[in-house]
Every structure is written in C-alpha cells, then in structure tokens.
Design an enzyme around this catalytic site. Sequence first.
Site, short mmCIF file in Angstrom:
data_model
loop_
_atom_site.label_atom_id
_atom_site.label_comp_id
_atom_site.label_asym_id
_atom_site.label_seq_id
_atom_site.Cartn_x
_atom_site.Cartn_y
_atom_site.Cartn_z
N ASN A 20 4.05 14.30 35.12
CA ASN A 20 3.37 14.39 36.62
C ASN A 20 1.98 14.96 36.27
O ASN A 20 1.12 14.87 37.04
CB ASN A 20 4.18 14.96 37.62
CG ASN A 20 4.80 13.67 38.28
OD1 ASN A 20 4.09 12.73 38.43
ND2 ASN A 20 5.89 13.92 38.67
N GLU A 47 12.46 12.36 31.10
CA GLU A 47 12.36 13.63 30.72
C GLU A 47 13.68 14.45 30.84
O GLU A 47 14.10 14.60 32.21
CB GLU A 47 11.25 14.34 31.56
CG GLU A 47 9.96 13.74 31.46
CD GLU A 47 8.54 14.34 32.18
OE1 GLU A 47 7.66 14.82 31.93
OE2 GLU A 47 9.01 14.43 33.36
N SER A 53 11.35 15.77 40.80
CA SER A 53 9.99 15.39 40.17
C SER A 53 9.20 16.56 39.90
O SER A 53 8.43 16.56 38.94
CB SER A 53 9.15 14.75 40.97
OG SER A 53 9.86 13.47 41.54
N HIS A 80 14.46 13.58 34.75
CA HIS A 80 13.40 13.04 35.59
C HIS A 80 12.93 11.55 35.00
O HIS A 80 12.51 11.62 33.85
CB HIS A 80 12.02 13.99 35.46
CG HIS A 80 11.12 13.37 36.36
ND1 HIS A 80 9.79 13.10 35.67
CD2 HIS A 80 10.92 12.86 37.52
CE1 HIS A 80 8.95 12.67 36.67
NE2 HIS A 80 9.76 12.56 37.71
N1 LIG Z 1 9.75 7.69 43.89
C1 LIG Z 1 9.55 7.95 42.57
O1 LIG Z 1 8.70 7.32 42.23
C2 LIG Z 1 10.25 9.18 41.91
C3 LIG Z 1 10.09 9.15 40.58
C4 LIG Z 1 11.03 9.72 39.80
C5 LIG Z 1 11.65 10.91 40.47
N2 LIG Z 1 11.93 11.14 41.93
C6 LIG Z 1 12.70 11.90 42.55
O2 LIG Z 1 14.05 11.21 42.97
C7 LIG Z 1 14.34 11.88 44.09
C8 LIG Z 1 14.69 10.85 45.02
O3 LIG Z 1 13.32 10.22 45.41
P1 LIG Z 1 12.96 8.79 46.04
O4 LIG Z 1 11.68 8.40 45.98
O5 LIG Z 1 14.44 8.00 45.72
O6 LIG Z 1 13.36 9.28 47.38
P2 LIG Z 1 13.90 8.41 48.84
O7 LIG Z 1 13.69 9.17 49.97
O8 LIG Z 1 13.70 7.01 48.72
O9 LIG Z 1 15.61 8.49 48.61
C9 LIG Z 1 16.41 9.64 48.77
C10 LIG Z 1 17.49 9.29 49.51
O10 LIG Z 1 18.63 10.56 49.64
C11 LIG Z 1 19.21 10.52 50.78
N3 LIG Z 1 19.80 11.63 51.09
C12 LIG Z 1 19.21 12.82 51.71
N4 LIG Z 1 20.08 13.72 51.72
C13 LIG Z 1 21.21 13.32 51.10
C14 LIG Z 1 22.53 14.11 50.96
N5 LIG Z 1 22.60 15.14 51.27
N6 LIG Z 1 23.27 13.35 50.46
C15 LIG Z 1 23.25 12.08 49.90
N7 LIG Z 1 22.10 11.23 50.01
C16 LIG Z 1 20.94 12.22 50.68
C17 LIG Z 1 18.55 9.67 51.72
O11 LIG Z 1 19.34 9.39 52.73
C18 LIG Z 1 17.60 8.66 51.03
O12 LIG Z 1 18.20 7.51 50.66
C19 LIG Z 1 13.38 12.79 44.59
O13 LIG Z 1 13.92 14.28 43.79
C20 LIG Z 1 12.24 12.40 43.63
O14 LIG Z 1 11.17 13.74 43.52
C21 LIG Z 1 11.08 9.97 42.57
#
Ligand SMILES: NC(=O)c1ccc[n+]([C@@H]2O[C@H](COP(=O)([O-])OP(=O)(O)OC[C@H]3O[C@@H](n4cnc5c(N)ncnc54)[C@H](O)[C@@H]3O)[C@@H](O)[C@H]2O)c1
Length: 315
Positions: free
Chosen positions: A194, A155, A122, A143
Amino acid sequence: MRVEDIEHTAVIGAGVMGHALAQVFAQSGYEVALMDIDRDVLRWAEGQIQRNVELLREEDLTDLTVKDVLNSIYFTTSQREAARKADFILESVTENMKVKREVISKLEYQAPKHTIFATNTSGLSVTEISEATRSPERVVGCHWWNPPYIMPLVEVIQGENTSPETVQATHGFLKTLGKEPIDVKKEVPGFIWNRLQIAVIREALHLLEEGVASVKDIDRAVKKGYALRSLVVGPFETMDLSSLNLFRAVSANLNPNLSNASEPSRLFEEKIKRGELGVAAGRGFYDYAGRSREEVIRERDRQLMALIKYLGLMP
Ligand SMILES: NC(=O)c1ccc[n+]([C@@H]2O[C@H](COP(=O)([O-])OP(=O)(O)OC[C@H]3O[C@@H](n4cnc5c(N)ncnc54)[C@H](O)[C@@H]3O)[C@@H](O)[C@H]2O)c1
C-alpha cells in the site's frame, strides 16, 4: 504450531476479501469455516465463490469443480462454531481496530490452544490487535493482494509480539496454498504494497492536478511503461542497471518537484461531491455508463489470469 498440523481453518468476515480467502483455502484441500455476522453476506459469498471457480475453470486454471470447493466450506454465522476446531484462523472483518480486537479476543477462548490468528488488516497495527489477546505471540499480519485467488503474494507482518514459530508456520501454510510470502519485518503503516501503491497514486493525481497529462495517458504510462518493465526488473534492479550515479542525479533534480502532500488530493473531494465514486456509481475518473461493477471486475480478472498464466505464477 507446525504447518503439518494445520488441517482445519477458518475465515472470519465473508466480504470482498473473506469469501475469496475461504475459496483459496478450500482449493488447497483445507476444511474451512467461513463466518460472517450477516447471513445475506454468506449467501452472496457462496454465489461469488461459484462464479470465481467457474472463471478459473474457463481459463483452465483449476480442475476442481464448484462442488469440490463448496464441499470444503462450511458457512456459518457462529464465531464459536467456526473457531472450535480451527488450527489457522484468518480474520478479514471490517477495517476497524475495535471490531478486530473484539473478534480476536473472543477467538482466543473459542479456538484450540495452538491456533494461529492471522489478520488481513490493510494497515492497522498488528501489535495493537495482538494485545487484545493473552497470546499475542500467536497473532500475525497476513495481508493479501486482491483478488486473492489470483494474486500470488501475501505480506506477512511481524508485530512486536509475533513469535518466530508463528511466522514460520504462516510461511509454510501460505506455501501450501501456492502463495509467496513477503516479509514485513518491521510494522509500518501501509506495510509495503500500500505504501508503493499510494506513492504512485499520489503522484498520478499530482500530475493530473497540474494539467501535465490526461487520466488515460497517465494510466497508459503506468500500464504499458513503468508496470510492464517492472514485471521484469524491480526498482533496485532498475537503479543497478542504469547506474547509481544517474539515479542520484535524477533524484536530486526530481525529488523537490514531486508531490509531498500530506492530505488526500482535492480531486477526491470534487469527484465525491458530484457522486462520481467509481465503477459502482457508473462514473469515477472514467465513464462506465452501462457497465456493471461486476462486469468490469470480471474483465480485470480475466486479463490478470491470462497474464499470470503466461508468467507461470498460478499455483
Ligand atoms: N478490499 C480489498 O481490496 C482488501 C485488500 C486487502 C486487505 N483488505 C482487508 O480485508 C479486511 C476486509 O475487507 P473487505 O474489503 O473484505 O471488507 P468488507 O466490508 O467487504 O467485508 C467485511 C465483512 O466483515 C463482516 N463483519 C463485520 N464485523 C464482523 C464480526 N464481528 N464478525 C464477523 N464478521 C464481521 C461484515 O459483515 C462484512 O461482510 C479489512 O481488514 C481490509 O482492510 C481488503
């Protein structure tokens, strides 16, 4: 790497975003390996995908069945297995530079030589993530807006090392998913979405702190005012429609009065101390007594789907 050569895909991290990203890939006919280190998350992800597809079907937004979609997704806790055949890999693991660099540096050895590595960060530096590999030209920021199976934009962030071929293939791939790429040509913290979102949130909190209006009225002013008209005209079109003289004058008058806070609002601290963390806690800026987070998200998704269907923005 050409978009026509993308057949197998992988999503690393099956959390809030990852499970739905795998779903989007599968809905467009790609084979997807969905990998997470946590087996419980994978089980949860499968249930979520099932519910998402059922919701899409209820709203007449897909003819695919849950079985069709799940048949294209291979759930695994092995990164090596997930990467082995993947032509396009999207990492969506925890937002932490160290974790992302570790994941991507291993992927480089586990995936074919032509694979594109996209990061769903993000706001972390795509360049810094890419430099954990020996092929940083194949690393690109991708993104997604949440929820990714509904929102149409993605993005595409060019890090300093990202090659034009990688950007082009990523554009092509996103289009096959029915998504619209937005180019972030220069890497800046928060990219576009963002930065705009947080600028509005900072000013909304400022208005609340100053006692200018209630939470509900500020939300209404955005939803039924600014956001509604913004569906038709963006900020630059709005300025053109009025006149640049007018907006220059309004900016001269207002800019000194807007929040330029460089720290998060004190309202966060006050609410967090009281445990009012948002929907999951039953209370945030609103009271959600008796309504689960799941229920509130479903209601949001239904409304978004209805709107996107009306606007013809669904693939
Ligand atoms: N939540 C949102 O609204 C949103 C929107 C756009 C982008 N993002 C981005 O997406 C990414 C994930 O966010 P999220 O909200 O899904 O987080 P989340 O915490 O729900 O999911 C992350 C997952 O990654 C897993 N994980 C951690 N280390 C790992 C590894 N080494 N190998 C495999 N899996 C691993 C965790 O077990 C977890 O299930 C981040 O970079 C975040 O910034 C989030």
